[in-house]
Design an enzyme around this catalytic site. Structure first.
Site, PDB file in Angstrom:
ATOM      1  N   THR A 183      -0.654   6.558  -6.584  1.00 45.55           N
ATOM      2  CA  THR A 183       0.521   6.975  -5.796  1.00 45.55           C
ATOM      3  C   THR A 183       0.293   6.892  -4.291  1.00 45.55           C
ATOM      4  OG1 THR A 183      -0.247   9.262  -5.771  1.00 45.55           O
ATOM      5  CG2 THR A 183       1.252   8.638  -7.555  1.00 45.55           C
ATOM      6  N   LYS A 184      -0.916   6.607  -3.857  1.00 42.09           N
ATOM      7  CA  LYS A 184      -1.251   6.701  -2.429  1.00 42.09           C
ATOM      8  C   LYS A 184      -0.829   5.439  -1.678  1.00 42.09           C
ATOM      9  CE  LYS A 184      -2.608  10.681  -3.390  1.00 42.09           C
ATOM     10  NZ  LYS A 184      -3.834  11.441  -3.533  1.00 42.09           N
ATOM     11  N   PRO A 185      -0.742   5.525  -0.340  1.00 39.51           N
ATOM     12  CA  PRO A 185      -0.161   4.394   0.413  1.00 39.51           C
ATOM     13  C   PRO A 185      -0.937   3.076   0.296  1.00 39.51           C
ATOM     14  CG  PRO A 185      -0.747   6.210   1.901  1.00 39.51           C
ATOM     15  CD  PRO A 185      -0.998   6.687   0.512  1.00 39.51           C
TER      16      PRO A 185
END
Ligand SMILES: *Cc1c(COP(=O)(O)O)cnc(C)c1O
Length: 386
Positions: A183-185
């Site tokens: 889910t991280k950038p």
């Protein structure tokens, strides 16, 4: 309403990434190899850090960073209340004490005044969490750390790429940990990175991430051949793999484009929500730039007939997945029972937490989807105005 449910998060994937993963599989490098080295080099350059050490998660990165600064049983580490449990659990690995302090109401980042009050003779480090990608007040934290001889180990799980006064997050503290969780950038499924300019931290973390094997040891014995190695400590198995690096390299290539796409969503939400008195939004301080990892709204509960849980349920009925970042650490049974926190010490967390809702924000969210999301928010709020 879109026929398909809008997930809270969806990772970005392009054909180049798919091709690169297949090429990696065929190359035989399924674990740490040339792609990991290439990714470390490129990530370090992007951040502007002297050392970049790829590992299996942020949690692994943080464990290694605390080990490298020689955290010991009974030492204290100051962390914010509103964060993921990983920020605290890694302190517990050492039988050290997570000292949880309140956050600043504007950004929900660690409150430097609360940090100052929490410093004791046992304090060894501060872990600022750049909530949602908005950098903490690093000048104040760094000056507190200098005055009290503390280390700053940053939780930049959300903060890629983020800037504090034109300095990139990853270049400010003694060492910084990034997460490449799905889910991280910047995502590679699982993964993490340590960036630091400190040679001692870099050397120790590099050795400890793979079984405590001293690479310089075998370099000294080149005539022994590549089978020779020396173990200098009981290390961990925290290495990053070439399959993950194949994904990460492509995400890094697109970092600016993906950032702009998240900004596009955030700007649109801002324009719709800014003047609605039923919600508040979080604004980025002028001297900082966010990664736009999270888009958090704060419900104005006094003006509404519903609570946050009902709001999220109503969003779900309209086909939108929302989330909450985060349940304050001191509310979890483990931390509450073990460290006996008093909820009254966290007035900001207590008043802000019940109002927080994270909306979907990711590069592949279509304009149609973001319009549906913001319309749903406004409609639900208006229908439930007190
Ligand atoms: C995701 C997250 C972590 C943990 O990252 P992993 O790579 O899954 O270990 C730590 N801190 C914060 C604030 C996070 O959101």
């Amino acid at each position: 309403m879109p026929s398909e449910f809008i997930q809270f998060h969806k990772p970005h994937l392009n054909q180049e990434t798919i091709d690169s993963v297949i090429e990696t599989l065929k190359s035989g490098w399924w674990t740490t190899g040339p792609k990991v080295l290439k990714f470390e080099e490129e990530f370090g350059k992007f951040i502007g850090a002297k050392y970049a050490i790829a590992v299996s998660s942020w949690t692994a990165a943080a464990h290694l960073m605390l080990e490298a600064i020689n955290l010991k049983e009974g030492d204290e580490v100051i962390i914010p209340s509103i964060t993921f449990t990983a920020t605290a659990e890694i302190i517990c690995y050492f039988n050290a004490v997570p000292v949880i302090v309140d956050v600043d109401p504007a950004t929900l980042n660690i409150d430097p005044e609360a940090v100052e009050k929490a410093i004791t003779s046992k304090t060894k480090a501060i872990i600022p969490v750049h909530y949602g990608g908005i950098p903490c007040d690093m000048d104040k934290l760094i000056s507190l750390a200098r005055k009290n001889n503390l280390k700053i180990i940053e939780d930049a799980a959300h903060a890629f790429p983020s800037y504090y006064k034109d300095k990139m997050i990853g270049t400010l503290g003694d060492a910084t940990g990034f997460s490449f969780y799905v889910t991280k950038p910047l995502a590679s499924g699982e993964g993490g990175m340590i960036t630091t300019d400190d040679e001692n931290i870099a050397k120790r973390a590099s050795v400890m991430r793979l079984h405590g094997i001293d690479k310089d040891g075998w370099k000294r014995y080149t005539k022994e051949g590549s089978w020779y190695y020396e173990v200098i400590a009981p290390g961990f198995k925290y290495n990053f793999t070439d399959i993950q690096a194949a994904i990460a390299i492509n995400q890094l290539k697109e970092a600016d484009k993906l950032l702009r796409a998240r900004k596009h969503v955030s700007d649109y939400y801002d324009s719709v929500f800014a003047k609605n008195e039923l919600i508040e939004i979080i604004s980025v301080p002028n001297d900082r730039r966010t990664s736009y990892h999270l888009y958090v709204i704060k419900l104005n509960l006094d003006a509404l007939k519903i609570e946050r849980a009902e709001f999220i349920e109503l969003m779900k009925e309209r086909g939108v997945g929302c989330s909450v970042h985060f349940i304050p650490l001191y509310k979890h049974p483990y931390y509450m029972d073990k460290f006996k926190f008093d909820q009254k010490s966290f007035p900001v967390s207590e008043s802000e937490f019940p109002r927080l809702v994270s909306l979907p924000i990711y590069p592949d969210l279509s304009d149609r989807e973001m319009h549906h999301i913001s319309n749903s928010v406004i409609e639900i709020l208006e229908e439930n105005r007190r």
